[in-house]
Design a protein around this motif. Structure first.
Motif, short mmCIF file in Angstrom:
data_model
loop_
_atom_site.label_atom_id
_atom_site.label_comp_id
_atom_site.label_asym_id
_atom_site.label_seq_id
_atom_site.Cartn_x
_atom_site.Cartn_y
_atom_site.Cartn_z
N GLN A 600 41.89 78.15 -19.21
CA GLN A 600 40.60 78.60 -18.67
C GLN A 600 39.94 79.52 -19.68
OE1 GLN A 600 40.59 81.50 -15.39
NE2 GLN A 600 39.26 80.09 -14.27
N TRP A 601 38.63 79.38 -19.83
CA TRP A 601 37.91 80.31 -20.69
C TRP A 601 37.40 81.50 -19.87
CZ3 TRP A 601 32.14 80.02 -22.12
CH2 TRP A 601 31.81 81.10 -22.94
N ASP A 603 36.77 83.22 -15.94
CA ASP A 603 37.08 83.10 -14.52
C ASP A 603 35.78 82.91 -13.74
OD1 ASP A 603 35.87 85.64 -14.16
OD2 ASP A 603 37.77 86.65 -14.54
N ARG A 607 31.99 83.74 -15.12
CA ARG A 607 31.13 82.56 -15.33
C ARG A 607 29.86 82.66 -14.49
NH1 ARG A 607 33.22 76.33 -14.58
NH2 ARG A 607 31.26 75.27 -15.06
N PRO A 655 37.61 82.15 -26.55
CA PRO A 655 38.35 81.05 -25.91
C PRO A 655 39.65 80.76 -26.65
CG PRO A 655 36.50 80.19 -27.17
CD PRO A 655 36.38 81.68 -27.21
N THR A 660 39.07 73.25 -23.66
CA THR A 660 38.69 73.90 -22.41
C THR A 660 37.32 74.55 -22.55
OG1 THR A 660 41.01 74.31 -21.89
CG2 THR A 660 39.37 75.62 -20.71
N PHE A 661 37.09 75.20 -23.68
CA PHE A 661 35.79 75.86 -23.91
C PHE A 661 34.65 74.86 -23.88
CE2 PHE A 661 32.66 76.87 -27.30
CZ PHE A 661 31.99 77.89 -26.65
N GLN A 663 34.57 71.95 -22.45
CA GLN A 663 34.41 71.40 -21.11
C GLN A 663 33.64 72.37 -20.21
OE1 GLN A 663 35.33 68.32 -19.87
NE2 GLN A 663 34.15 69.01 -18.09
N GLU A 664 34.00 73.67 -20.28
CA GLU A 664 33.29 74.65 -19.45
C GLU A 664 31.85 74.80 -19.91
OE1 GLU A 664 35.15 78.35 -18.56
OE2 GLU A 664 37.18 77.50 -18.52
N ARG A 665 31.62 74.70 -21.21
CA ARG A 665 30.24 74.80 -21.72
C ARG A 665 29.41 73.63 -21.22
NH1 ARG A 665 28.58 76.51 -27.80
NH2 ARG A 665 26.32 76.27 -27.60
N ASP A 667 29.91 71.98 -18.48
CA ASP A 667 29.70 72.20 -17.04
C ASP A 667 28.56 73.18 -16.81
OD1 ASP A 667 31.76 70.50 -16.53
OD2 ASP A 667 33.25 72.08 -16.16
N MET A 668 28.49 74.22 -17.63
CA MET A 668 27.41 75.20 -17.48
C MET A 668 26.05 74.60 -17.85
SD MET A 668 29.00 78.91 -18.54
CE MET A 668 29.86 78.36 -20.00
#
Length: 684
Positions: A600-601, A603, A607, A655, A660-661, A663-665, A667-668
């Motif tokens: 996870q980058w 929480d 986020r 990160p 993972t970074f 993927q979260e980017r 998503d944002m």
């Protein structure tokens, strides 16, 4: 083995390096391997055999014993043993867990007023009992007591180095290096006082305060992130100290003398932290370092960075450095890295390395193993660890080479059954050389794994000898034992410290009638805690649940200047009023700690904060330009603002995992575009 073979061949060829008048003393009960036996046989002309106490005497007559302790010699020949004298020179005890077995030994010595140098403790498991005995003596000594200085105990096998500061510092350095310089590991190293500081700073240094400074840096991980963070924090504090107190904004309070002193202390602490971090990073190997470079870095770390204070620390440091230099020497003789897992070898090194091994000394209890102990001549001997899981062992055969296969290869190869017999014979020889009084004990219950444990078959055999009843079974043995030693001593005189005395007082048969009042008088803080618990468990809403009327006025959202009740605040006050009061009324929060999660980058809270800040900046731009949102026109600007926000958060929360970074980017980005589309529809 090669050395023994070479020496034996030279001696058998007639080239003896020993002078003719030299004699070799060989005890009759010496246990030797085949190669050792062959070596001594080549020196038979220069040997003097030393007699030892006989294990048993055939056809012994009743009344030939001086004490029941001598009866224990018939352990392996019980049917031939004479009748017991029942003189109570041999006792058997049980305990709830190994820790209470050890404390039971100390309680027995205290209750019977036995001098330490009249006592020897023999164990069946060095890994377990040596550590427990050391910890028991350490907890009873004065603050800062160290082995060989204040603790009245000697260990024939020595103490594991991981009890020393250098040993624990080495384990912390391994964790720090393998976790890419994680801030959590650095906090732990500094908080426990395992790293050196300048000599001038030693006197009034508070390692917990230094650890708090590191925790507040928010560096996360990475060797290049700590020093810039320290400099940034120093700049903030120095600017605050340099401010003109007469020209501050109205919402900024001037510094009090105490606050100024605190800031100056924080600046000095950060300077010490910077020195510690720089010295630690200098001896931290890179990720692609060779095995020899890693070992060399470990040596430099122990010699220049790890902290040594006590005699135990100094001996442990010397031992660990010697082992590391030996490993570096052999690694240097090879080509490239060896097949050894060097990090795993380093991890077990502090546990496998022992220091301060000592012979019996005046004024000190002596600790040894049942294999080599019993030679001190002391009047009272304790043998601990006689449960069926430890002694004499299960006798399970080696699945790779069974006993039958060993016999075919060589009669000299040890077998499982023979090893078990040798342990029993060795134990019988141990009992034969003891004098005075003997106390045998075992753990009847496993505290850590919550299971029942049983006495060794050896104890049952000895019980049959001492009771004179060869038909006795384990049930009779257990019923004859006193109440098991537990965390509460059986008598006031056996209490090792005040904590044990209180446990005895609260659990004895003669119960205190006004128990709560009795405890509250001695410990007022427990009385306050009990009152708080009673109020908290009651049906009424009390100050212990968050009922503080004065604070309520300040937190009232209905008044003109009251706080804004966000969705999170409403949720908190609904779930737990006390948590709401602690968080928003008293402004209490857990200590800042950057925890690294490889999966996870950011929480959920962090986020959400990033996205809220993004949307606030974007909407403020729209309002300033008096425009409604449009996807086609504003899409690129919104993503540009998102990139700026992400770059700022990457600096604060680096990160660990690039996948993972990303993927979260992504998503944002999807969340931001969804916000833009929905906002456009709403504004039409």
């Amino acid at each position: 083995a090669w050395v023994l073979q070479e020496a034996t061949q030279q001696l058998e060829s007639g080239a003896s390096p020993l002078a003719a008048d030299i004699r070799i003393l060989v005890p009759e009960d010496l246990e030797l391997t085949a190669l050792e036996t062959r070596l001594l046989a080549s020196l038979s002309a220069q040997q003097l055999h030393l007699e030892v106490d006989p294990v048993a005497v055939a056809d012994a007559a009743d009344g030939c014993l001086a004490s029941d302790l001598e009866l224990c010699r018939w352990l392996t020949r019980a049917p031939e043993a004479p009748k017991p004298l029942e003189d109570d020179t041999v006792k058997m005890r049980q305990a709830v867990g190994e820790v209470n077995e050890v404390r039971g030994v100390l309680r027995y010595c205290l209750q019977h007023q036995l001098p330490w140098d009249d006592v020897e403790v023999l164990h069946s498991d060095a890994e377990c009992y040596v550590s427990l005995i050391y910890e028991a003596f350490s907890s009873l000594g004065e603050a800062g007591g160290e082995l060989g200085e204040e603790l009245p105990v000697t260990f024939a096998e020595g103490i594991p180095c991981w009890y020393s500061r250098p040993g624990r510092a080495l384990l912390g350095w391994i964790q720090w290096t393998c976790q890419d310089c994680d801030q959590v590991d650095l906090v732990r190293l500094v908080k426990e006082g395992l790293l050196q500081v300048d000599e001038a700073d030693q006197e009034n240094l508070d390692f917990v305060r230094l650890a708090k400074q590191i925790r507040g840096l928010g560096a996360g991980f990475g060797r290049d992130r700590f020093v810039p963070r320290i400099h940034r924090q120093q700049t903030v504090l120095r600017n605050r100290l340099a401010e003109d107190q007469d020209s501050l904004p109205a919402d900024v309070e001037p510094l009090t003398p105490a606050a100024r002193l605190g800031l100056e202390r924080d600046v000095a602490d950060l300077e010490r932290v910077e020195k510690i971090v720089q010295s630690l990073i200098a001896v931290t190997p890179q990720a692609n370092a060779s095995q020899q470079q890693i070992v060399s870095a470990a040596v430099e770390y122990l010699e220049s960075v790890a902290r040594s204070v006590s005699r135990l620390d100094r001996f442990a440091l010397q031992k660990l450095v010697e082992e590391l230099k030996d490993m570096a020497h052999w690694l240097g003789r090879g080509e490239g890295d060896s097949a050894i897992d060097i990090w795993e070898w380093l991890r077990v090194l502090p546990a496998d390395s022992r220091v301060l091994g000592s012979t019996p000394r005046p004024g000190c209890l002596h600790v040894d193993s049942i294999v080599r102990g019993g030679h001190s001549g002391r009047t009272t001997t304790f043998i601990v660890g006689l449960d069926d899981g430890r002694f004499p062992g299960s006798g399970i055969q080696d699945p790779l080479l069974l006993d039958s296969e060993r016999h075919k290869l060589s009669e000299q190869l040890p077998t499982a059954s023979r090893r078990r017999e040798e342990r029993l014979e060795s134990f019988a020889r141990l009992l034969a050389r003891l004098r005075g009084n003997l106390v045998l004990s075992f753990s009847c219950y496993g505290v850590t794994d919550d299971r029942e444990m049983f006495p060794s078959p050896v104890l049952l055999t000895l019980f049959r000898l001492l009771s004179g009843n060869p038909e006795s079974d384990q049930k009779e043995l257990l019923s004859s034992l006193p109440v098991a030693e537990s965390f509460a001593p059986a008598a006031s005189a056996a209490s090792l410290d005040m904590a044990e005395w209180w446990l005895w007082r609260l659990t004895e048969e003669d119960q205190v009638t006004n128990l709560d009042q009795f405890v509250d008088e001695q410990f007022p803080h427990l009385q306050e805690g009990r009152l708080a618990q009673q109020q908290w468990l009651s049906e009424e809403f009390t100050p212990y649940d968050g009922l503080v009327p004065v604070a309520g006025a300040d937190l009232d959202p209905t008044v003109a200047d009251g706080p804004v009740m966000s969705a999170n605040r409403l949720q908190t006050v609904g779930e737990c009023p006390r948590a709401f009061f602690f968080n928003y009324g008293l402004d209490l929060a857990p200590p800042d700690e950057t925890v690294v999660d490889p999966d996870q980058w950011l929480d959920a809270m962090t986020r959400g904060l990033l996205l809220h800040e993004l949307f606030e900046v974007f909407v403020r731009e729209l309002v300033a330009e008096k425009r409604f949102p449009e996807v086609a026109r504003d899409r690129d600007r919104l993503l540009e603002l998102l990139n700026e926000q992400v770059e700022g958060y990457v600096e604060r929360y680096p990160p660990v995992n690039e996948m993972t970074f990303q993927q979260e980017r992504a998503d944002m980005e999807q969340t931001a575009l969804t916000f833009l589309r929905e906002d456009e529809l709403f504004c039409r």
